[in-house]
Design an enzyme around this catalytic site. Structure first.
Site, short mmCIF file in Angstrom:
data_model
loop_
_atom_site.label_atom_id
_atom_site.label_comp_id
_atom_site.label_asym_id
_atom_site.label_seq_id
_atom_site.Cartn_x
_atom_site.Cartn_y
_atom_site.Cartn_z
N LYS A 48 0.79 -1.23 0.00
CA LYS A 48 0.00 0.00 0.00
C LYS A 48 0.83 1.29 0.00
O LYS A 48 0.37 2.35 0.43
CB LYS A 48 -1.01 0.03 1.18
N HIS A 108 7.05 -7.50 -2.04
CA HIS A 108 6.86 -6.86 -0.74
C HIS A 108 7.75 -7.55 0.31
O HIS A 108 7.62 -7.27 1.50
CB HIS A 108 5.41 -6.98 -0.27
N SER A 138 -4.83 2.94 4.05
CA SER A 138 -4.98 2.30 2.75
C SER A 138 -5.08 0.78 2.90
O SER A 138 -5.90 0.11 2.26
CB SER A 138 -3.77 2.67 1.87
N ARG A 238 -8.20 4.06 -4.57
CA ARG A 238 -9.15 4.57 -3.59
C ARG A 238 -9.15 6.09 -3.55
O ARG A 238 -10.09 6.73 -4.00
CB ARG A 238 -8.80 3.97 -2.21
P1 A3P Z 1 -5.06 4.88 -1.14
O1 A3P Z 1 -5.74 3.63 -0.65
O2 A3P Z 1 -4.57 5.76 -0.03
O3 A3P Z 1 -5.86 5.63 -2.15
P2 A3P Z 1 -0.14 -0.28 -3.72
O4 A3P Z 1 -0.11 -0.16 -5.19
O5 A3P Z 1 1.22 -0.39 -3.08
O6 A3P Z 1 -1.09 -1.34 -3.25
O7 A3P Z 1 -0.70 1.12 -3.15
C1 A3P Z 1 -2.04 1.49 -3.36
C2 A3P Z 1 -2.20 2.95 -2.99
O8 A3P Z 1 -1.58 3.76 -4.00
C3 A3P Z 1 -3.67 3.39 -2.93
O9 A3P Z 1 -3.70 4.40 -1.92
C4 A3P Z 1 -3.86 3.94 -4.33
O10 A3P Z 1 -4.96 4.79 -4.47
C5 A3P Z 1 -2.54 4.69 -4.51
N1 A3P Z 1 -2.23 4.99 -5.92
C6 A3P Z 1 -2.19 4.15 -6.96
N2 A3P Z 1 -1.89 4.78 -8.10
C7 A3P Z 1 -1.71 6.08 -7.78
C8 A3P Z 1 -1.38 7.26 -8.54
N3 A3P Z 1 -1.18 7.19 -9.86
N4 A3P Z 1 -1.28 8.42 -7.86
C9 A3P Z 1 -1.48 8.47 -6.53
N5 A3P Z 1 -1.80 7.40 -5.76
C10 A3P Z 1 -1.91 6.21 -6.39
#
Ligand code: A3P
Length: 276
Positions: A48, A108, A138, A238
């Protein structure tokens, strides 16, 4: 091997010192024996922390900014997740074995659990982290929608589990999310020794913006089976902001978290921006 029902909302089990999904532990022998190639690039993050974002940026860079090529397949096939293993879906190792070089590899895993071949082949690694408060919020939503996780309970219960190191992959994330994406992309290009024309960089930045990725089915995980990821409970893409923890933490929870964090991170000079 395991059926789907065993995976959904199953209990976590321990691999060495870290809690992990049972199906991942079942696939561990293949992960441990994984053969890295010298030109693999490892994308290492705590869950996340913006892994998907960084993965999309790197795939776009690897395609010289021809962002249309990034739509060739879902992100989890373009950038396979090394330790991933679940019934009825190809494992990360299976996907990687079929991927032509140069490969992008997502993990991870904490560094002490990485397959030895990454070090033997002297592979490049990009490690990215995000402030722990936004990570935990998140993660809480991700637990709800991604059913490989046990039920997260209340946010309060989940915060405690996070602080107790009882969520994959245990410890609080360490080093910073791209605050200024343009600067971060330039840093990545420099690290890779790669040149991409200015207008292509602009394309990459647009293609990997939150709004674009949110509506892009090859980036937003909506192609995953609903049984595993239910976007109606919480979308994978999200909010994509810093500071959402403020909408979730009570004052008491924040103080408790700060206290835990200071103890945990004592001696570290890492500094995170906690809001936009
Ligand atoms: P949130 O849940 O706070 O919105 P991962 O890819 O490591 O699982 O992380 C997911 C998080 O990265 C989520 O955070 C997601 O919305 C955010 N995310 C993914 N793509 C993004 C982008 N292009 N810009 C900003 N945040 C992004």
């Amino acid at each position: 091997s395991m059926g789907k029902d065993e995976v959904l909302r199953g209990k976590l089990v321990c691999l060495r010192d870290i809690p992990l999904y049972k199906s991942f532990v079942e696939g561990w022998p293949q992960v441990e024996a994984f053969q890295a190639r010298h030109d693999d690039l490892l994308i290492a993050t705590y869950p996340k922390s913006g892994t998907t974002w960084l993965s999309e940026i790197l795939d776009a860079i690897y395609n010289d900014g021809n962002v249309e090529k990034c739509r060739r397949d879902a992100i989890y096939n373009r950038v396979p997740f090394l330790e991933f293993n679940a019934p009825a879906i190809p494992s990360g190792v299976e996907l990687l074995e079929k991927t032509p070089s140069p490969r992008l590899v997502k993990t991870h895993l904490p560094v002490h659990l990485l397959p030895a071949s990454f070090q033997e082949k002297d592979c490049k690694v990009i490690y990215m982290a995000r402030n722990a408060k936004d990570v935990v919020v998140s993660y809480y939503y991700f637990y709800q929608m991604a059913k490989i996780h046990p039920d997260p309970g209340t946010l309060s219960e989940f915060l405690q589990a996070f602080m107790d190191g009882k969520v994959p992959v245990a410890s609080i994330p360490t080093p910073a999310s791209p605050q200024d994406p343009r600067r971060e992309v330039q840093k990545i290009l420099q690290f890779l020794g790669k040149e991409v024309a200015e207008e292509r960089v602009a394309k990459i930045l647009h293609h990997t913006s939150f709004q674009e990725m949110k509506k892009n089915p090859t980036a937003n995980y909506e192609t995953m089976p609903t049984a595993l990821m239910d976007h109606s409970l919480s979308p994978f893409m999200r909010k994509g902001i810093s500071g959402d923890w403020k909408n979730h933490f009570t004052v008491a929870q924040n103080e408790h978290f700060d206290h835990h964090y200071q103890q945990h991170m004592a001696g570290s000079d890492l500094c995170f921006q906690m809001e936009a």
